[in-house]
Motif scaffolding. Structure first.
Motif, PDB file in Angstrom:
ATOM      1  N   SER A 115       0.830  -1.216   0.000  1.00 40.07           N
ATOM      2  CA  SER A 115       0.000   0.000   0.000  1.00 40.07           C
ATOM      3  C   SER A 115       0.859   1.259   0.000  1.00 40.07           C
ATOM      4  O   SER A 115       0.536   2.251  -0.660  1.00 40.07           O
ATOM      5  CB  SER A 115      -0.934   0.008   1.217  1.00 40.07           C
ATOM      6  OG  SER A 115      -1.840  -1.072   1.163  1.00 40.07           O
ATOM      7  N   ILE A 116       1.974   1.218   0.750  1.00 38.66           N
ATOM      8  CA  ILE A 116       2.876   2.380   0.783  1.00 38.66           C
ATOM      9  C   ILE A 116       3.424   2.653  -0.609  1.00 38.66           C
ATOM     10  O   ILE A 116       3.412   3.797  -1.092  1.00 38.66           O
ATOM     11  CB  ILE A 116       4.026   2.140   1.782  1.00 38.66           C
ATOM     12  CG1 ILE A 116       3.489   2.148   3.217  1.00 38.66           C
ATOM     13  CG2 ILE A 116       5.109   3.200   1.615  1.00 38.66           C
ATOM     14  CD1 ILE A 116       4.520   1.746   4.264  1.00 38.66           C
ATOM     15  N   LEU A 117       3.899   1.597  -1.292  1.00 41.80           N
ATOM     16  CA  LEU A 117       4.457   1.788  -2.623  1.00 41.80           C
ATOM     17  C   LEU A 117       3.390   2.269  -3.604  1.00 41.80           C
ATOM     18  O   LEU A 117       3.663   3.133  -4.446  1.00 41.80           O
ATOM     19  CB  LEU A 117       5.093   0.498  -3.132  1.00 41.80           C
ATOM     20  CG  LEU A 117       6.321  -0.018  -2.375  1.00 41.80           C
ATOM     21  CD1 LEU A 117       6.970  -1.168  -3.131  1.00 41.80           C
ATOM     22  CD2 LEU A 117       7.338   1.075  -2.148  1.00 41.80           C
ATOM     23  N   ALA A 118       2.191   1.726  -3.491  1.00 43.90           N
ATOM     24  CA  ALA A 118       1.111   2.160  -4.380  1.00 43.90           C
ATOM     25  C   ALA A 118       0.825   3.644  -4.202  1.00 43.90           C
ATOM     26  O   ALA A 118       0.598   4.370  -5.175  1.00 43.90           O
ATOM     27  CB  ALA A 118      -0.148   1.336  -4.109  1.00 43.90           C
ATOM     28  N   THR A 119       0.866   4.114  -2.955  1.00 42.44           N
ATOM     29  CA  THR A 119       0.633   5.539  -2.692  1.00 42.44           C
ATOM     30  C   THR A 119       1.780   6.385  -3.215  1.00 42.44           C
ATOM     31  O   THR A 119       1.566   7.414  -3.869  1.00 42.44           O
ATOM     32  CB  THR A 119       0.454   5.778  -1.185  1.00 42.44           C
ATOM     33  OG1 THR A 119      -0.705   5.070  -0.729  1.00 42.44           O
ATOM     34  CG2 THR A 119       0.280   7.262  -0.880  1.00 42.44           C
ATOM     35  N   LEU A 120       3.019   5.950  -2.950  1.00 41.24           N
ATOM     36  CA  LEU A 120       4.171   6.749  -3.369  1.00 41.24           C
ATOM     37  C   LEU A 120       4.306   6.823  -4.889  1.00 41.24           C
ATOM     38  O   LEU A 120       4.896   7.772  -5.411  1.00 41.24           O
ATOM     39  CB  LEU A 120       5.447   6.185  -2.750  1.00 41.24           C
ATOM     40  CG  LEU A 120       5.573   6.316  -1.231  1.00 41.24           C
ATOM     41  CD1 LEU A 120       6.915   5.782  -0.753  1.00 41.24           C
ATOM     42  CD2 LEU A 120       5.404   7.769  -0.797  1.00 41.24           C
ATOM     43  N   LYS A 121       3.774   5.848  -5.578  1.00 34.13           N
ATOM     44  CA  LYS A 121       3.810   5.906  -7.042  1.00 34.13           C
ATOM     45  C   LYS A 121       2.886   6.986  -7.596  1.00 34.13           C
ATOM     46  O   LYS A 121       3.038   7.410  -8.740  1.00 34.13           O
ATOM     47  CB  LYS A 121       3.424   4.550  -7.636  1.00 34.13           C
ATOM     48  CG  LYS A 121       4.461   3.456  -7.444  1.00 34.13           C
ATOM     49  CD  LYS A 121       3.943   2.136  -7.989  1.00 34.13           C
ATOM     50  CE  LYS A 121       4.897   0.991  -7.685  1.00 34.13           C
ATOM     51  NZ  LYS A 121       4.381  -0.299  -8.173  1.00 34.13           N
ATOM     52  N   GLN A 122       1.927   7.417  -6.760  1.00 34.39           N
ATOM     53  CA  GLN A 122       0.916   8.362  -7.230  1.00 34.39           C
ATOM     54  C   GLN A 122       1.191   9.812  -6.827  1.00 34.39           C
ATOM     55  O   GLN A 122       0.638  10.731  -7.423  1.00 34.39           O
ATOM     56  CB  GLN A 122      -0.470   7.955  -6.693  1.00 34.39           C
ATOM     57  CG  GLN A 122      -0.937   6.579  -7.121  1.00 34.39           C
ATOM     58  CD  GLN A 122      -1.076   6.450  -8.623  1.00 34.39           C
ATOM     59  OE1 GLN A 122      -1.567   7.367  -9.281  1.00 34.39           O
ATOM     60  NE2 GLN A 122      -0.638   5.325  -9.168  1.00 34.39           N
ATOM     61  N   VAL A 123       2.029  10.009  -5.810  1.00 37.07           N
ATOM     62  CA  VAL A 123       2.195  11.372  -5.287  1.00 37.07           C
ATOM     63  C   VAL A 123       2.930  12.248  -6.290  1.00 37.07           C
ATOM     64  O   VAL A 123       3.751  11.770  -7.077  1.00 37.07           O
ATOM     65  CB  VAL A 123       2.941  11.371  -3.931  1.00 37.07           C
ATOM     66  CG1 VAL A 123       2.184  10.576  -2.909  1.00 37.07           C
ATOM     67  CG2 VAL A 123       4.365  10.869  -4.082  1.00 37.07           C
ATOM     68  N   LYS A 124       2.632  13.526  -6.244  1.00 40.15           N
ATOM     69  CA  LYS A 124       3.252  14.487  -7.150  1.00 40.15           C
ATOM     70  C   LYS A 124       4.324  15.323  -6.460  1.00 40.15           C
ATOM     71  O   LYS A 124       5.074  16.028  -7.135  1.00 40.15           O
ATOM     72  CB  LYS A 124       2.176  15.423  -7.727  1.00 40.15           C
ATOM     73  CG  LYS A 124       1.048  14.698  -8.449  1.00 40.15           C
ATOM     74  CD  LYS A 124       1.571  13.833  -9.591  1.00 40.15           C
ATOM     75  CE  LYS A 124       0.422  13.148 -10.331  1.00 40.15           C
ATOM     76  NZ  LYS A 124       0.912  12.216 -11.369  1.00 40.15           N
TER      77      LYS A 124
END
Length: 247
Positions: free
Chosen positions: A163-172
């Protein structure tokens, strides 16, 4: 002889910087701990301080568009996470406002000490990871990735790391990764990991960093010369008293 015909001296050959395999990096750390009698706490403290200095150079206070110089530090349970804790503590001393997300706290007493130091300095710990929308709207200026490090892709399929990686892939907002970006294989590179803007290599760059295109900092000046020679690191010259270098 015509002076103009005198051949120019050959330029001195500079050996290229060595990029380490995971096994080589572990061998260097083992030698530092066992032969040179460095302590693990000593190494983590030096690395964490260097990471904080790198963050201040990559993201100076004057560059932040939001009013408060807030930085979210995401820490994993192993050594990379403890470097993140030390980094957060030094960022606080450098007048940044770090917040820590540390979902799986280690049972290692040393890592617990680093946690206590952050708590005693009133650095807040989150009980949940903000969503990618919250990371932007809640006034975080940057994220420090201290999640997996050399553990690479081994832990990225497990929760909460998936979940952490999925979120960090999306942040700008900008991301700075410590040593090895989370989700990357330390040798083959980015298979399905995050895309950080900044990489801070510890000791020497790992093979995965060979094609990294962002800002790349090296914290390796502390290495004894005999180790540098033995492993043919070919570290660049650090100017003056600098212990950190942008490659």
């Amino acid at each position: 002889m015509n002076p103009s015909s005198v051949p120019e001296p050959e330029p001195e050959q500079v050996e290229p910087l060595r990029y380490l395999s995971k096994a080589e990096a572990m061998a260097i750390e083992k030698e530092l701990l066992e032969d040179y009698r460095f302590g693990q706490q000593q190494l983590i403290e030096m690395w964490g301080h260097a990471c904080a200095v790198a963050v201040t150079r990559a993201f100076p206070l004057s560059s932040f568009t939001k009013k408060q110089p807030t930085v979210l530090v995401i820490c994993g349970p192993e050594q990379n996470g403890s470097v993140g804790l030390v980094c957060a503590r030094h960022l606080r001393l450098f007048e940044y406002e770090p917040t820590i997300f540390y979902p799986k706290r280690s049972q290692n007493m040393l890592y617990q000490d680093f946690t206590t130091q952050c708590e005693k300095m009133d650095i807040p710990f989150l009980s949940y990871l903000p969503t990618e929308v919250q990371l932007i709207n809640d006034a975080y200026n940057a994220v420090i990735d201290a999640v997996l490090g050399m553990d690479g892709v081994q832990g990225d399929g497990k929760e909460p790391y998936a979940s952490i990686l999925a979120t960090l892939k999306q942040v700008k907002i900008p991301i700075a990764s410590i040593d090895v970006p989370s989700g990357w294989d330390p040798e083959s590179g980015n298979q399905d990991g995050i895309s950080p803007d900044v990489l801070i290599s510890l000791m020497a760059p790992k093979k995965c960093a060979a094609n990294f295109a962002g800002k790349h900092y090296l914290a390796g000046r502390f290495l004894p010369y005999d180790i540098q020679k033995k492993f043919e690191l070919n570290l660049p010259d650090f100017p003056g008293t600098e212990h950190l270098l942008q490659l």
